[in-house]
Design a protein around this motif. Structure first.
Motif, PDB file in Angstrom:
ATOM      1  N   ILE A  17       0.868  -1.177   0.000  1.00 31.77           N
ATOM      2  CA  ILE A  17       0.000   0.000   0.000  1.00 31.77           C
ATOM      3  C   ILE A  17       0.907   1.229   0.000  1.00 31.77           C
ATOM      4  O   ILE A  17       1.708   1.418   0.918  1.00 31.77           O
ATOM      5  CB  ILE A  17      -0.934   0.017   1.225  1.00 31.77           C
ATOM      6  N   GLU A  18       0.807   2.007  -1.076  1.00 29.79           N
ATOM      7  CA  GLU A  18       1.608   3.232  -1.211  1.00 29.79           C
ATOM      8  C   GLU A  18       0.739   4.422  -0.881  1.00 29.79           C
ATOM      9  O   GLU A  18      -0.384   4.529  -1.375  1.00 29.79           O
ATOM     10  CB  GLU A  18       2.021   3.442  -2.666  1.00 29.79           C
ATOM     11  N   VAL A  19       1.265   5.352  -0.117  1.00 28.03           N
ATOM     12  CA  VAL A  19       0.499   6.558   0.185  1.00 28.03           C
ATOM     13  C   VAL A  19       1.181   7.758  -0.463  1.00 28.03           C
ATOM     14  O   VAL A  19       2.361   8.025  -0.202  1.00 28.03           O
ATOM     15  CB  VAL A  19       0.360   6.757   1.703  1.00 28.03           C
ATOM     16  N   ASN A  20       0.433   8.429  -1.310  1.00 27.16           N
ATOM     17  CA  ASN A  20       0.917   9.665  -1.933  1.00 27.16           C
ATOM     18  C   ASN A  20       0.272  10.852  -1.235  1.00 27.16           C
ATOM     19  O   ASN A  20      -0.948  10.919  -1.145  1.00 27.16           O
ATOM     20  CB  ASN A  20       0.538   9.710  -3.417  1.00 27.16           C
ATOM     21  N   GLY A  21       1.108  11.761  -0.754  1.00 29.95           N
ATOM     22  CA  GLY A  21       0.570  12.934  -0.069  1.00 29.95           C
ATOM     23  C   GLY A  21       0.801  12.832   1.422  1.00 29.95           C
ATOM     24  O   GLY A  21       1.569  11.970   1.882  1.00 29.95           O
ATOM     25  N   PRO A  22       0.131  13.661   2.203  1.00 32.08           N
ATOM     26  CA  PRO A  22       0.333  13.671   3.658  1.00 32.08           C
ATOM     27  C   PRO A  22       0.096  12.278   4.252  1.00 32.08           C
ATOM     28  O   PRO A  22      -0.809  11.553   3.806  1.00 32.08           O
ATOM     29  CB  PRO A  22      -0.717  14.669   4.162  1.00 32.08           C
ATOM     30  N   TYR A  23       0.896  11.931   5.254  1.00 30.77           N
ATOM     31  CA  TYR A  23       0.820  10.561   5.781  1.00 30.77           C
ATOM     32  C   TYR A  23       0.941  10.592   7.307  1.00 30.77           C
ATOM     33  O   TYR A  23       1.949  10.205   7.882  1.00 30.77           O
ATOM     34  CB  TYR A  23       1.960   9.739   5.160  1.00 30.77           C
ATOM     35  N   PRO A  24      -0.141  11.053   7.967  1.00 30.46           N
ATOM     36  CA  PRO A  24      -0.102  11.154   9.436  1.00 30.46           C
ATOM     37  C   PRO A  24       0.142   9.790  10.088  1.00 30.46           C
ATOM     38  O   PRO A  24      -0.164   8.747   9.502  1.00 30.46           O
ATOM     39  CB  PRO A  24      -1.502  11.661   9.797  1.00 30.46           C
ATOM     40  N   SER A  28      -3.522  16.624   6.030  1.00 31.13           N
ATOM     41  CA  SER A  28      -2.455  16.283   6.981  1.00 31.13           C
ATOM     42  C   SER A  28      -3.008  16.030   8.387  1.00 31.13           C
ATOM     43  O   SER A  28      -2.267  15.676   9.289  1.00 31.13           O
ATOM     44  CB  SER A  28      -1.421  17.406   7.017  1.00 31.13           C
ATOM     45  N   LYS A  29      -4.303  16.204   8.571  1.00 29.93           N
ATOM     46  CA  LYS A  29      -4.872  15.936   9.890  1.00 29.93           C
ATOM     47  C   LYS A  29      -4.911  14.419  10.140  1.00 29.93           C
ATOM     48  O   LYS A  29      -5.046  13.621   9.220  1.00 29.93           O
ATOM     49  CB  LYS A  29      -6.296  16.509   9.990  1.00 29.93           C
ATOM     50  N   THR A  30      -4.830  14.044  11.412  1.00 24.89           N
ATOM     51  CA  THR A  30      -4.889  12.625  11.744  1.00 24.89           C
ATOM     52  C   THR A  30      -6.324  12.109  11.677  1.00 24.89           C
ATOM     53  O   THR A  30      -7.285  12.883  11.735  1.00 24.89           O
ATOM     54  CB  THR A  30      -4.363  12.373  13.171  1.00 24.89           C
ATOM     55  N   ILE A  31      -6.433  10.785  11.587  1.00 28.71           N
ATOM     56  CA  ILE A  31      -7.747  10.150  11.721  1.00 28.71           C
ATOM     57  C   ILE A  31      -8.353  10.563  13.066  1.00 28.71           C
ATOM     58  O   ILE A  31      -9.535  10.912  13.156  1.00 28.71           O
ATOM     59  CB  ILE A  31      -7.615   8.607  11.673  1.00 28.71           C
ATOM     60  N   GLY A  54      -4.684  -5.898 -13.554  1.00 26.32           N
ATOM     61  CA  GLY A  54      -3.322  -5.938 -13.023  1.00 26.32           C
ATOM     62  C   GLY A  54      -2.720  -4.572 -12.768  1.00 26.32           C
ATOM     63  O   GLY A  54      -1.583  -4.473 -12.291  1.00 26.32           O
ATOM     64  N   SER A  55      -3.473  -3.526 -13.069  1.00 19.16           N
ATOM     65  CA  SER A  55      -2.976  -2.191 -12.709  1.00 19.16           C
ATOM     66  C   SER A  55      -3.339  -1.912 -11.250  1.00 19.16           C
ATOM     67  O   SER A  55      -4.244  -2.549 -10.688  1.00 19.16           O
ATOM     68  CB  SER A  55      -3.550  -1.138 -13.648  1.00 19.16           C
ATOM     69  N   PRO A  56      -2.641  -0.969 -10.614  1.00 20.39           N
ATOM     70  CA  PRO A  56      -2.847  -0.740  -9.174  1.00 20.39           C
ATOM     71  C   PRO A  56      -4.269  -0.320  -8.841  1.00 20.39           C
ATOM     72  O   PRO A  56      -4.949   0.320  -9.645  1.00 20.39           O
ATOM     73  CB  PRO A  56      -1.868   0.396  -8.851  1.00 20.39           C
ATOM     74  N   ALA A  57      -4.685  -0.688  -7.646  1.00 23.42           N
ATOM     75  CA  ALA A  57      -5.945  -0.177  -7.112  1.00 23.42           C
ATOM     76  C   ALA A  57      -5.705   1.230  -6.582  1.00 23.42           C
ATOM     77  O   ALA A  57      -4.566   1.584  -6.253  1.00 23.42           O
ATOM     78  CB  ALA A  57      -6.438  -1.088  -5.990  1.00 23.42           C
ATOM     79  N   THR A  58      -6.765   2.011  -6.512  1.00 23.23           N
ATOM     80  CA  THR A  58      -6.612   3.377  -6.013  1.00 23.23           C
ATOM     81  C   THR A  58      -7.675   3.694  -4.980  1.00 23.23           C
ATOM     82  O   THR A  58      -8.823   3.252  -5.084  1.00 23.23           O
ATOM     83  CB  THR A  58      -6.741   4.403  -7.166  1.00 23.23           C
ATOM     84  N   LEU A  59      -7.241   4.466  -3.981  1.00 24.54           N
ATOM     85  CA  LEU A  59      -8.146   4.922  -2.929  1.00 24.54           C
ATOM     86  C   LEU A  59      -7.975   6.425  -2.787  1.00 24.54           C
ATOM     87  O   LEU A  59      -6.853   6.908  -2.613  1.00 24.54           O
ATOM     88  CB  LEU A  59      -7.795   4.223  -1.607  1.00 24.54           C
ATOM     89  N   CYS A  60      -9.092   7.149  -2.888  1.00 28.37           N
ATOM     90  CA  CYS A  60      -9.061   8.599  -2.789  1.00 28.37           C
ATOM     91  C   CYS A  60     -10.070   9.077  -1.754  1.00 28.37           C
ATOM     92  O   CYS A  60     -11.163   8.503  -1.639  1.00 28.37           O
ATOM     93  CB  CYS A  60      -9.431   9.248  -4.125  1.00 28.37           C
ATOM     94  N   ALA A  61      -9.681  10.138  -1.047  1.00 26.16           N
ATOM     95  CA  ALA A  61     -10.610  10.777  -0.111  1.00 26.16           C
ATOM     96  C   ALA A  61     -10.098  12.163   0.181  1.00 26.16           C
ATOM     97  O   ALA A  61      -8.900  12.423   0.082  1.00 26.16           O
ATOM     98  CB  ALA A  61     -10.702   9.963   1.179  1.00 26.16           C
ATOM     99  N   ASN A  62     -11.011  13.023   0.546  1.00 24.22           N
ATOM    100  CA  ASN A  62     -10.586  14.376   0.918  1.00 24.22           C
ATOM    101  C   ASN A  62     -10.045  14.429   2.334  1.00 24.22           C
ATOM    102  O   ASN A  62      -9.341  15.346   2.706  1.00 24.22           O
ATOM    103  CB  ASN A  62     -11.768  15.348   0.800  1.00 24.22           C
TER     104      ASN A  62
END
Lengths: 550, 550
Positions: free
Chosen positions: A44-51, A101-104, A127-135
Motif C-alpha cells: 500500500i503506497e500513500v501519496n501525499g500527507p501521511y499522518p 495532513s490531519k490525523t484520523i 493488473g494495474s494498481p488499485a486506487t483509494l481517494c478521499a478528501n
C-alpha cells in the motif's frame, strides 16, 4: 435530496451480486466477476500527507489481508475458485491519494455532521494498481476498511472473484454507535479495545461509554478519587486517567469518537460511598419503590452544594475525554426518592422551587459547566418527554424507551440518536436477573435478533422535514447479565446490523443481507472476535436454503 | 424410602449456613464458622489402592486449590476474613482412604444404578488432618471435587471460615447429564473437554453427545469414512477414532460416561452425501414439508439394504465408545418424506408392511445389533408416544417435547431421562434463526433461566410407585445459533442448575441457592470457563439485595 439518496441506496441493496464480504454495504458500488490475486509483494503506497495514525491503519490493513485466512462461504469453500485464481491477473499495489495532513483521530472527534468519511475505491481487474481517494484522512481510513473486506484466502492465494470493483461511498447518517455499560459488571481495557476494533470494521464512529452507574463507579476522576476507590468493585476494576486516555486514543485512531456518560441525577448510588451528603434515598428499602433496579440513590438536585459538586465532578470527568460530546444521562428519575428525602424537601422549601424547577436548574448548571469546557450535552429522552427541562438547541437526545418516542422528541426540534429498546437493546431476552425471579422474563423481551435491528427504519417516526434531526443510532449492551466472558458473542455480529442501517441507509433486506453478514461474522472470528453463530454452518454455506419458504 | 430421602434433602436445603462454595449441595452436611487455613505444605495422602486416574484427580485437586485464587463474594471480599484467618488452625493434609483398585474411568461407565458415587468428607477445625472415605474410586473423586470447593484465597492464605465441616454425600439420581449438539456447528475436541471438565465440577456424570445430524456428520466411523469425508463441514471439522477415544477417556477419568447419539431414521441427511441410496427425501424442497429444519432426509426404513446398512453403521460407531449406552435418536420422524418416496413405497408394497411395522422392524434391527455389542439403547420420546415401536424393557427414553410427557412414558414402564425443552433447553430465546425470520422468536421461547431449570421437580409427573423409573435429567444445547465462541457462556453456570436438582434432589430454593451459584460461577471463571454473569457484581456481593421484595 433525501429521495434521491433513498433511490441510490435501494438500487444498491437490490443488486444481487454485490461484493460479498462488504459490511456495511457501500452507498454506490459496481463490480464484476473476474478473478484477481494479490501479488506476493503487494503493498500500500500513500501519496501525499501521511499522518502517524494513517500509517498504523495501513499497517493493520496489510496485517488483516495477510492473516484473515478467510475462505469463501460456499459449498466446496475456496476450492471452487481454483480456475478463477489460475486465470487471474495480479494486483501489485493499492495507491492511496492523501490530501489532508490531519490525523484520523482529530477528524474522528470533529462535531457530528462535519466529519468527512467519504472515499472512492477502485480495484481494476487488469493488473494495474488499485486506487483509494478521499478528501480526509478519516475517509481514507474508511476506504482501507472496505479494501480489507474484499479478499479471501485459498491455499497461498489471497484473491477476489468479483473484480473489477468500483466504490463511491459515504455514510447515510453521521452517528453510528454502540453503547457499553461498564458499571453493572466491569470490562477491562483490552476487552473494550476489542469492541472498538470490531466497531471500526463496520465503520461505526461513536462509542457511547456508559461508564458508571449505581452499582459501581470505575472511573477515576481527578479530585474525586474517593468515589472510585470506594465505589468501584475493586482496586483493579477501575479506569485510571491514563487508561481513559489510552482507550480514547485507540478509538479515535480507528475513526471512533467516545461519548462518555455520567448518568445523573439517578443511577448514582455509587457516589454515596464517598459523598453521602449529596445522595437522596441511598440503598433504600424496598428498592423497587425508589429505583428501577437496586441500589437506589439520586443526587440531591435541590441542594446548591450538590449542584456545584455535580457540575465540578462532570467537568473534571469531561476533561479526561477528547471528544466534544458528554452525556449527563437523565433517565429513570424517581420522584418518591425526592419526596421521601427530608434534605431535598427542606432545600425545595428554602428555595421556593418546585421539583421541576429544581431539576431544570440542576440540569442547566451541569450543561453550562460542560459548555464552558467545550462539551455539547447528550441526554436520555426523559429530559424532553417525562421531566422536560431547559435544554440548549444543540443538545442530543437519545430515544430509548420505545422507537415511536422519536416522534415526540423531534417534534420539539431536538436532534436524536435512535437507541430504542424495542430494536437495539442487546441484553433483552435472557430472562429476569433478580434473585427471586424464578419465572420472570427480561423486561424488554424478546431477544432482539439482528434481523429485527436490521429492519429498523430511521425515518419511521419522523416527517420529511424532520429528517435532518436524525443523527443516526446505536445498539446498546446493558450488562446486568453480561461480562467480558460473553460480550463478544452477545454483541457481534448483531451490532453490525445497525452499523449498516445507519451507514448504507434504510431499505435493506435482511434475507438478502444474511450471506454478507455471515461472511463478515466469519471474518470477525478470524480476527479474534468471538462472534455468535447466526445459523448452522450448513446454512451459511448455502444462501437461501435456510429460509422458511425454501 | 423416598420420603425419608426427601426429608433429608429438604432439611439440608433449608439450612441457611451451608458451606457457601459447594455446588451441588451435599445430601448431608454440618459445618461451623471457624477459620481454618491450608498449610503451605498441605498435601493429599492416599491410603490403599491408588489407580492412575485417581492420582491425576488428586493432582488436579491440588492445582485447583492452589490456583483458584477465588475470593469470597462478600462486601470487602477476603479482607473481612482477616481476623478469622489470623486465629485459625492449620490443616496439614487430606487423608484419603481408598478401598477399591478399579479406576474412576471404569466405575464411571458402569450401568446406571450400579455406580457408587457416595463419599464422606470430614474437615476438622483443630488442625488434625481432613479425611475422605468412599467404597469406590468414583466416590473418592466426587469427594475430592467437593473438597476443592471449600477454599478461598486472600493474600497468601488459602482458607475457609466454615470449619469444621462434615459431609456424607451421594447422588439423589443416577443420571445427571449435559447434551451437546456438535453437528449444527462444530466444536473442537479441546472445547468439548472444557465442557467435560466443567461438568465434573458439578458432579454431572453423563455426556450425551449428539454427535451428528442432518447438517454435518463429523464422526469418522471405520468402514464408513466417506460419510464424514463428504458430510463433515471440512476435513478439520471431524472427530477421528483416536479423538473419540481421547474424549471418552478424558470424560471417564472425570467420572463421566459418554452416551453417543446417531439420530435415526430422521436427522440423517448428511449420510446422503456418501450413501444416497439409503436416503428418502434428501434436501427436498420446500424443506418445511419434509423436516423440522433443513436439510430434509431420512433413512429408508423399509428397504432391507438400508436396515442392514444402518445396523452395521451403528455397530461400528458404537465400538468407538467405551460406555454401555448408545442412542439411536428417533425424534421428529416425518411421514410425508416416506409417503413421497417411491423407493420406500415400493419396499413397503413388496414386504406388505405398514409404515409402522417397517419402523418397528428398523428400530428392532438397530437395537438388536447394538445389544450384540453390549449396548443398551437410548431413544427420544417419540418412539414411545408418537410412533410406538417395540423396545426392550431396559431402553432409556428421553423426554424432550414437554416435561409433562414424562407421565405417559413412565406409564408404559420405561425408565426416563428428563430433558424437557420447557425447562432444560439452553438454546431457547435467541430468536428464530431462519434466514428470513425478521420477527420470529425461537421455537421454545422464552429463554430458560437457571432459576427455571432449578425449579424442575423430577417427580412432578410421576406417581410414587413410578419414581424408580426416573433416572435423572439433563440440560441440552442445540447449536443452530451456538459455536465454540459462546458455548461456555450459554451453558454455564446454567447447566449447574440441573446438576444440583439431580444430585441434591428436589426441593431446592433458587432464591437461597443464588449466592452459592454465584460462588461456583466465579470459581468456574477462575478455572477458565467463560461463565455468564447472573447479576451485576454488586448483587453477587450482597445476597438478597437484588431480590424483588428486598
Amino acid at each position: 435530496m433525501f429521495s434521491s439518496k433513498l433511490l441510490l441506496v435501494l438500487a444498491t441493496l437490490l443488486v444481487g451480486n454485490v461484493v460479498e464480504g462488504l459490511w456495511p454495504l457501500p452507498r454506490s458500488i459496481t463490480n464484476g466477476s473476474t478473478g484477481l490475486v494479490l501479488s506476493p509483494t503487494f503493498e500500500i503506497e500513500v501519496n501525499g500527507p501521511y499522518p502517524d495514525d494513517l500509517q498504523s491503519a495501513v499497517a493493520r490493513t496489510l496485517e488483516y489481508i495477510k492473516n484473515d485466512n478467510h475462505e469463501r462461504l460456499v459449498v466446496g469453500r475456496g476450492s471452487v475458485d481454483s480456475a478463477a485464481i489460475k486465470s487471474a491477473n495480479t494486483l501489485p499495489s493499492l495507491v492511496v491519494f492523501s490530501h489532508d495532513s490531519k490525523t484520523i483521530a482529530v477528524e474522528a472527534r470533529a462535531p457530528l455532521g462535519t466529519r468527512d468519511e467519504a472515499y472512492t475505491l477502485d480495484v481494476p481487474s487488469d493488473g494495474s494498481p488499485a486506487t483509494l481517494c478521499a478528501n480526509s484522512t478519516l475517509g481514507l481510513f474508511r476506504g482501507l476498511t472496505t479494501f480489507s473486506q474484499i479478499w479471501y484466502t485459498y491455499g497461498s492465494n489471497i484473491y477476489t472473484v468479483e473484480a473489477p470493483i468500483s466504490i463511491s461511498d459515504s455514510p447515510a447518517f453521521p452517528y453510528r454507535g454502540f453503547m457499553l455499560d461498564t458499571a453493572r459488571n466491569y470490562f477491562p481495557v483490552d476487552v473494550i479495545k476489542r469492541q472498538l476494533e470490531a466497531m471500526s470494521w463496520v465503520k461505526q464512529n461513536v462509542f457511547h461509554w456508559h461508564i458508571v452507574d449505581s452499582q459501581s463507579f470505575p472511573l477515576v476522576i481527578p479530585g474525586y478519587e474517593t468515589i472510585s476507590s470506594n465505589g468501584a468493585y475493586s482496586t483493579d476494576e477501575i479506569y485510571t486517567p491514563s487508561q481513559i486516555a489510552d482507550v480514547v486514543s485507540f478509538a479515535n485512531e480507528r475513526g471512533i469518537d467516545v461519548i462518555p456518560e455520567i448518568d445523573t441525577p439517578g443511577h448514582t448510588s455509587a457516589i454515596s460511598t464517598a459523598f453521602p451528603q449529596h445522595m437522596a434515598c441511598p440503598d433504600a428499602s424496598p428498592w423497587a419503590l425508589y429505583a428501577n433496579e437496586p441500589p437506589s440513590g439520586q443526587l440531591r438536585i435541590a441542594s446548591p452544594e450538590t449542584v456545584n459538586f455535580t457540575a465540578n465532578l462532570l467537568v473534571n470527568a469531561a476533561n479526561l475525554f477528547s471528544g466534544s460530546y458528554f452525556s449527563t444521562g437523565g433517565d429513570e428519575i424517581n420522584t418518591k426518592c425526592y419526596s421521601d428525602d427530608p434534605e431535598t424537601q427542606s432545600a425545595l422549601n428554602a428555595s421556593g422551587k418546585t421539583f421541576a424547577q429544581a431539576l431544570d436548574d440542576f440540569i442547566q448548571a451541569e450543561h453550562k459547566a460542560l459548555r464552558n469546557v467545550g462539551k455539547t450535552a447528550v441526554v436520555w429522552q426523559e429530559l424532553v418527554l417525562t421531566f422536560p427541562v431547559t435544554l440548549a438547541n444543540d443538545t442530543i437526545i437519545m430515544v430509548w424507551i420505545t422507537s415511536s418516542d422519536a416522534a415526540s422528541v423531534v417534534e420539539k426540534g431536538f436532534r436524536i440518536v435512535h437507541a430504542p429498546s424495542d430494536y437495539f437493546y442487546l441484553d433483552c431476552g435472557a430472562g429476569a436477573w433478580l434473585g427471586n425471579a424464578t419465572a420472570g422474563n427480561s423486561w424488554c423481551d424478546p431477544f432482539k435478533t439482528w434481523q429485527k435491528a436490521y429492519s429498523f427504519d430511521p425515518y419511521a417516526n419522523v416527517t420529511e422535514s424532520q429528517r435532518d434531526l436524525v443523527l443516526g443510532g446505536q445498539q446498546a449492551l446493558w450488562t446486568e447479565q453480561s461480562s467480558p466472558n460473553n460480550v463478544d458473542s452477545i454483541v457481534w455480529p448483531r451490532a453490525a446490523a445497525s452499523a449498516e442501517v445507519f451507514w448504507s441507509g434504510p431499505g435493506g433486506n435482511g434475507q438478502t443481507a444474511l450471506p454478507r453478514l455471515h461472511d463478515h461474522a466469519y471474518r470477525m472470528i478470524g480476527r479474534g472476535i468471538k462472534a455468535i453463530a447466526l445459523q448452522p454452518q450448513w446454512c451459511a454455506l448455502r444462501p437461501g436454503k435456510c429460509d422458511l419458504t425454501a
